[in-house]
Design a protein around this motif. Structure first.
Motif, PDB file in Angstrom:
ATOM      1  N   CYS A  42       1.064   7.072   7.672  1.00  0.00           N
ATOM      2  CA  CYS A  42      -0.072   6.031   7.426  1.00  0.00           C
ATOM      3  C   CYS A  42      -0.244   5.077   8.295  1.00  0.00           C
ATOM      4  CB  CYS A  42       0.678   5.019   6.298  1.00  0.00           C
ATOM      5  SG  CYS A  42      -0.329   3.695   5.459  1.00  0.00           S
ATOM      6  N   HIS A  44      -2.024   2.425   8.278  1.00  0.00           N
ATOM      7  CA  HIS A  44      -1.728   0.853   8.310  1.00  0.00           C
ATOM      8  C   HIS A  44      -0.552   0.351   9.135  1.00  0.00           C
ATOM      9  CE1 HIS A  44      -4.429   0.974   4.230  1.00  0.00           C
ATOM     10  NE2 HIS A  44      -5.026   0.910   5.518  1.00  0.00           N
ATOM     11  N   GLY A  45       0.566   1.239   9.303  1.00  0.00           N
ATOM     12  CA  GLY A  45       1.802   0.899   9.954  1.00  0.00           C
ATOM     13  C   GLY A  45       2.282  -0.520   9.893  1.00  0.00           C
ATOM     14  N   CYS A  46       2.488  -0.817   8.399  1.00  0.00           N
ATOM     15  CA  CYS A  46       3.357  -1.989   8.166  1.00  0.00           C
ATOM     16  C   CYS A  46       4.834  -2.027   8.719  1.00  0.00           C
ATOM     17  CB  CYS A  46       3.471  -2.169   6.664  1.00  0.00           C
ATOM     18  SG  CYS A  46       1.680  -2.235   5.810  1.00  0.00           S
ATOM     19  N   TYR A  48       7.501  -3.370   7.817  1.00  0.00           N
ATOM     20  CA  TYR A  48       8.384  -3.322   6.697  1.00  0.00           C
ATOM     21  C   TYR A  48       8.483  -2.020   6.111  1.00  0.00           C
ATOM     22  CZ  TYR A  48       4.526  -4.525   4.077  1.00  0.00           C
ATOM     23  OH  TYR A  48       3.129  -4.982   3.282  1.00  0.00           O
ATOM     24  N   CYS A  49       7.647  -0.991   6.321  1.00  0.00           N
ATOM     25  CA  CYS A  49       7.510   0.135   5.609  1.00  0.00           C
ATOM     26  C   CYS A  49       8.724   1.126   5.609  1.00  0.00           C
ATOM     27  CB  CYS A  49       6.041   0.721   6.095  1.00  0.00           C
ATOM     28  SG  CYS A  49       5.972   2.499   5.095  1.00  0.00           S
ATOM     29  N   ALA A  51       8.494   4.134   3.544  1.00  0.00           N
ATOM     30  CA  ALA A  51       7.918   5.371   3.284  1.00  0.00           C
ATOM     31  C   ALA A  51       8.456   6.249   4.335  1.00  0.00           C
ATOM     32  CB  ALA A  51       6.753   5.319   3.322  1.00  0.00           C
ATOM     33  N   TRP A  64       5.580   6.322  13.514  1.00  0.00           N
ATOM     34  CA  TRP A  64       5.134   5.827  12.215  1.00  0.00           C
ATOM     35  C   TRP A  64       3.742   4.730  12.370  1.00  0.00           C
ATOM     36  CZ3 TRP A  64       5.393   7.447   7.583  1.00  0.00           C
ATOM     37  CH2 TRP A  64       4.924   6.712   6.516  1.00  0.00           C
ATOM     38  N   THR A  95       3.615   7.297  -1.893  1.00  0.00           N
ATOM     39  CA  THR A  95       4.293   7.408  -0.646  1.00  0.00           C
ATOM     40  C   THR A  95       3.437   6.691   0.243  1.00  0.00           C
ATOM     41  OG1 THR A  95       5.297   9.208  -1.355  1.00  0.00           O
ATOM     42  CG2 THR A  95       5.532   8.642   0.872  1.00  0.00           C
ATOM     43  N   THR A  96       2.239   6.807   0.549  1.00  0.00           N
ATOM     44  CA  THR A  96       1.413   6.505   1.660  1.00  0.00           C
ATOM     45  C   THR A  96       0.289   6.036   1.082  1.00  0.00           C
ATOM     46  OG1 THR A  96       0.942   8.650   2.452  1.00  0.00           O
ATOM     47  CG2 THR A  96       2.487   7.411   3.452  1.00  0.00           C
ATOM     48  N   ASP A  97      -0.432   5.236   1.798  1.00  0.00           N
ATOM     49  CA  ASP A  97      -1.871   4.481   1.162  1.00  0.00           C
ATOM     50  C   ASP A  97      -3.034   5.678   1.189  1.00  0.00           C
ATOM     51  OD1 ASP A  97      -4.182   2.921   0.682  1.00  0.00           O
ATOM     52  OD2 ASP A  97      -2.851   1.277   1.614  1.00  0.00           O
ATOM     53  N   LYS A 128      -3.722  -0.697  -0.100  1.00  0.00           N
ATOM     54  CA  LYS A 128      -3.880  -2.292   0.511  1.00  0.00           C
ATOM     55  C   LYS A 128      -5.065  -2.280   1.504  1.00  0.00           C
ATOM     56  CE  LYS A 128       0.695  -3.426   2.024  1.00  0.00           C
ATOM     57  NZ  LYS A 128       1.782  -2.327   2.338  1.00  0.00           N
TER      58      LYS A 128
HETATM   59  S1  SF4 Z   1       2.552   3.377   3.374  1.00  0.00           S
HETATM   60 FE1  SF4 Z   1       2.345   1.175   2.360  1.00  0.00          FE
HETATM   61  S2  SF4 Z   1       3.845   0.030   3.242  1.00  0.00           S
HETATM   62 FE2  SF4 Z   1       3.709   1.955   4.462  1.00  0.00          FE
HETATM   63  S3  SF4 Z   1       2.396   1.711   6.178  1.00  0.00           S
HETATM   64 FE3  SF4 Z   1       1.084   2.419   4.473  1.00  0.00          FE
HETATM   65  S4  SF4 Z   1       0.362   0.428   3.577  1.00  0.00           S
HETATM   66 FE4  SF4 Z   1       2.072   0.038   4.572  1.00  0.00          FE
END
Ligand code: SF4
Length: 282
Positions: A42, A44-46, A48-49, A51, A64, A95-97, A128
């Protein structure tokens, strides 16, 4: 089983096109029959992720946010799968966005959504990204079969940038949520992860719940999970991991925070539930 095709690097992110042999996967989540994830990894690379802990491919897991696999033949495989199945509930993006920026080009999520809804599958989307609004035309047509959820951890722009550096900013998510709700789509907000000392203040929680009230969205909330790969995130936050892993303190915090959430939900008349039963507070 996957076949790797070709790859490109765009803005520091490696995209790898792959071919898959199946699209729908039996879901382990109680409300879904199947899960559909057009991407592995993903953008977005949060921070706290977790996944990444469920990803089999080391290239994606260890980088990641910087390596994303694109399931390019997913729409074709899905079309042939749904012909053989009874309509059921599909979690899109479990699982992922499913609406990370590359989707604007590939349109794999859009095509898959179309196929599912035309075949009367119920689709629950979690994202998100405000990109989902691109597909409002499809969603509106079959709104009886659709639920759209936005993860909103905080409305604080700077905090969101620190936690979720490349997801749509909170304001954009809120605006997208409002648009979807005004179009008659059933919407919900996932308030999570709630992190001790970061986004657990009553003020922060209330801001998110106000958005739920205005848009008549249900709220699901959940706590930060401790999974391998998050060590650097914990040290970045200055969280004493060993203290939380010992359990009691975290349990007390969860109970207190849950009470706060439920109280505000009641005040605002917002429908609200803890995401996972094992953490429900009795
Ligand atoms: S899967 Fe969700 S929490 Fe994980 S990086 Fe992507 S948007 Fe963020």
């Amino acid at each position: 089983m996957i076949t790797t095709q070709h790859s490109v690097v765009l803005n520091g992110v490696k995209y790898v096109w792959i071919k898959v042999k199946s699209a729908l996967v039996k879901s382990g989540l109680k409300d879904y029959t199947y899960a559909l994830n057009p991407y592995v990894g993903c953008y977005h690379g949060c921070n706290y992720c977790y996944a990444r802990a469920y990803v089999r491919y080391p290239d994606v897991r260890d980088n990641w946010g910087y390596v994303v696999y694109i399931k390019e033949n997913l729409p074709q495989i899905l079309r042939s799968e749904v012909r053989k199945l009874k309509p059921a509930v599909v979690g899109l993006g479990t699982t992922t966005d499913p609406y990370q920026p590359i989707e604007a080009v590939t349109k794999i999520t859009r095509e898959s959504l179309n196929t599912l809804l035309k075949n009367r599958f119920k689709v629950v989307i979690q994202t998100k990204s405000s990109l989902v609004i691109r597909d409002l035309d499809i969603l509106k047509e079959r709104k009886d079969l659709v639920e759209l959820g936005f993860t909103i951890t905080t409305l604080d722009q700077n905090l969101s940038r620190a936690l979720e550096p490349r997801a749509s900013p909170p304001k954009a998510r809120v605006e997208a949520l409002r648009k979807a709700a005004s179009a008659g789509i059933r919407t919900w907000i996932f308030l999570g992860p709630i992190i001790p000392g970061v986004n657990d203040s009553p003020e922060s929680i209330k801001e998110v719940l106000e958005v739920a009230r205005e848009s008549s969205s249900t709220v699901y909330y959940d706590w930060l999970r401790f999974k391998p790969g998050l060590e650097s995130f914990f040290s970045y936050l200055n969280i004493d991991l060993s203290r939380y892993l010992s359990g009691d303190e975290y349990k007390i915090w969860r109970r207190k925070t849950s009470q706060t959430i439920l109280k505000i939900c009641e005040e605002l008349n917002v429908k609200c539930a803890s995401e996972f039963n094992e953490y429900s507070i009795t």
